[in-house]
Scaffold this motif. Structure first.
Motif, short mmCIF file in Angstrom:
data_model
loop_
_atom_site.label_atom_id
_atom_site.label_comp_id
_atom_site.label_asym_id
_atom_site.label_seq_id
_atom_site.Cartn_x
_atom_site.Cartn_y
_atom_site.Cartn_z
N GLY A 131 90.66 -37.84 -6.05
CA GLY A 131 90.17 -39.18 -6.34
C GLY A 131 91.05 -40.21 -5.67
N PRO A 132 90.69 -41.50 -5.78
CA PRO A 132 91.44 -42.56 -5.10
C PRO A 132 92.83 -42.79 -5.70
CG PRO A 132 89.77 -43.50 -6.52
CD PRO A 132 89.54 -42.02 -6.53
N GLU A 133 93.77 -43.14 -4.85
CA GLU A 133 95.12 -43.47 -5.33
C GLU A 133 95.20 -44.94 -5.75
OE1 GLU A 133 98.14 -42.24 -2.56
OE2 GLU A 133 97.25 -40.25 -2.32
N VAL A 134 94.39 -45.79 -5.15
CA VAL A 134 94.23 -47.16 -5.64
C VAL A 134 93.06 -47.12 -6.62
CG1 VAL A 134 93.74 -49.55 -5.04
CG2 VAL A 134 95.10 -48.12 -3.49
N GLU A 135 93.36 -47.30 -7.90
CA GLU A 135 92.41 -46.97 -8.95
C GLU A 135 92.07 -48.19 -9.81
OE1 GLU A 135 89.88 -45.56 -10.12
OE2 GLU A 135 90.71 -43.51 -10.12
N TYR A 139 89.54 -46.26 -15.24
CA TYR A 139 89.72 -44.81 -15.11
C TYR A 139 91.16 -44.38 -15.37
CZ TYR A 139 85.03 -44.54 -13.16
OH TYR A 139 83.67 -44.61 -12.99
N ASN A 140 92.12 -45.25 -15.05
CA ASN A 140 93.52 -44.89 -15.25
C ASN A 140 93.94 -44.98 -16.72
OD1 ASN A 140 96.08 -44.37 -13.43
ND2 ASN A 140 96.76 -45.76 -15.04
N PHE A 141 93.30 -45.89 -17.47
CA PHE A 141 93.69 -46.09 -18.87
C PHE A 141 92.52 -46.05 -19.86
CE2 PHE A 141 97.39 -48.40 -16.86
CZ PHE A 141 98.37 -47.52 -17.32
N GLU A 142 91.57 -46.94 -19.70
CA GLU A 142 90.56 -47.12 -20.75
C GLU A 142 89.72 -45.87 -20.99
OE1 GLU A 142 88.39 -50.88 -20.60
OE2 GLU A 142 89.94 -51.65 -19.24
N ASN A 164 92.64 -55.72 -12.68
CA ASN A 164 91.76 -54.56 -12.85
C ASN A 164 92.01 -53.46 -11.82
OD1 ASN A 164 89.62 -53.33 -14.32
ND2 ASN A 164 88.24 -53.76 -12.62
N LEU A 165 93.02 -53.66 -10.96
CA LEU A 165 93.27 -52.71 -9.88
C LEU A 165 94.74 -52.33 -9.87
CD1 LEU A 165 91.31 -51.56 -7.73
CD2 LEU A 165 92.24 -53.23 -6.13
#
Length: 339
Positions: A131-135, A139-142, A164-165
């Motif tokens: 998946g993308p490294e800039v997220e 997806y990273n938390f919520e 948000n990024l």
């Protein structure tokens, strides 16, 4: 005019046999095809040919030109092939002969550990996803049960690009994305780079993780323990023992920290493991039903277990590396020691 062309054709064919090198070939080409060549001279005299004969003469000129050009091209290829064969014969290299003074390379410690872990997982049915490294924050938390202003966000000092990024702080974000596209049952691992604002002998702002997720109808802590035991024994040796301790992660419930037998002292106690005989290595647990629901999976029908660990940490433990920064400096002395 037609007789003249036939004569040119005969002369070109006869003289071609006497062409023995590139220089004579070039002269031959100029003689018949050049601006002052025989065929060009014929074309200049086309005005003298009667209108009814011009098509025949023009067709014959084209035929002779094509034949000469094909013959010249064939000769050029012949000379080039002869030159190459001569060059190869004079500069023969025996590729089977051992080289002198050449050092053999080796995989980087991280690459070596990645290969071991990924192969072990793939062999028991896991699929590798990326998946993308800039997220996105979602997806990273919520999507992992860590809403905005949740205290668990303080566990990671995240690099935010905007509200948000961000640079992903865990490869769990790949699992959050995968749950929306995959239909259970499935088994996935997500290896890759992650980023946190942390830097010392045991932490790097850029490091590597590998996380795994299994979703099926009958998944339990027993399955998790069995799978991790098999994975760690393939990594550190068949005598490796695991120890599970209760912990907390927002996306799993119950959650555990997993320790493995110290590979340096084999459980006897040493400086590396601070005399305990074990090293903390993984986090794992049963996937929180909220996380499954946010991924579009029916939590009443399916359950899942997840695990994750730092690949850099595994490499440090496995190869006795004292400073994580050594793996990113490209110091040839360090890399030679890791062969």
């Amino acid at each position: 005019m037609i007789e003249k062309l036939q004569k040119i054709k005969e002369n070109a064919s006869a003289e071609l046999s006497g062409v023995s090198d590139k220089a004579t070939l070039a002269a031959y080409k100029v003689k018949f095809l050049g601006k002052q060549g025989a065929l060009t001279e014929v074309l200049r005299g086309m005005r003298e040919v009667s209108p009814e004969d011009r098509p025949k003469v023009g067709a014959l000129v084209n035929e002779i030109r094509d034949a000469i050009e094909s013959a010249v091209a064939a000769k050029e290829r012949e000379f080039e092939r002869a030159e190459l064969e001569k060059e190869l014969a004079s500069s023969f290299i025996d590729i089977s002969e051992p080289s002198k003074g050449h050092e053999k390379g080796a995989l980087h410690p991280l690459s070596r550990v990645y290969e071991t872990l990924i192969d072990a997982c793939v062999n028991i049915g896991f699929k590798v996803v990326d998946g993308p490294e800039v997220e996105l924050d979602y997806y990273n938390f919520e999507a992992l049960n860590v809403p905005k202003n949740h205290p668990a966000r303080d566990m990671q000092d995240t690099f935010f690009i905007s509200d948000n990024l961000l640079l992903r702080s865990q490869t769990s974000s790949v699992q959050a994305r995968a749950m929306k596209s995959l239909t259970p049952p499935f088994k996935i691992i997500s290896p890759g780079r992650v980023y946190r604002n942390d830097s010392d002998a045991t932490h790097s702002p850029v490091f590597h993780q590998m996380e795994g997720l299994v979703v099926d109808e009958n998944v339990s802590m027993a399955d998790l323990k069995s799978m991790l035991t098999s994975l760690m024994r393939k990594t550190f040796g068949e005598n490796t023992e695991l120890r599970f301790r209760p912990s907390f992660f927002p996306f799993t419930e119950p959650s555990v920290e997993v320790d493995v037998t110290c590979p340096t002292c084999h459980g006897e106690g040493c400086r590396i493991c601070k005399g305990t005989g074990f090293l903390e290595l993984l986090g794992a647990g049963i996937v929180n039903p909220k996380v499954l629901e946010m991924g579009g999976i029916d939590s009443k029908k399916y359950r899942g277990f997840a695990f994750g660990f730092g690949v850099d940490r595994v490499a440090m433990v496995k190869d006795g590396i004292g400073d994580i920064r050594s793996m990113f400096r490209n110091d040839i002395r360090f890399l030679k020691q890791m062969k």
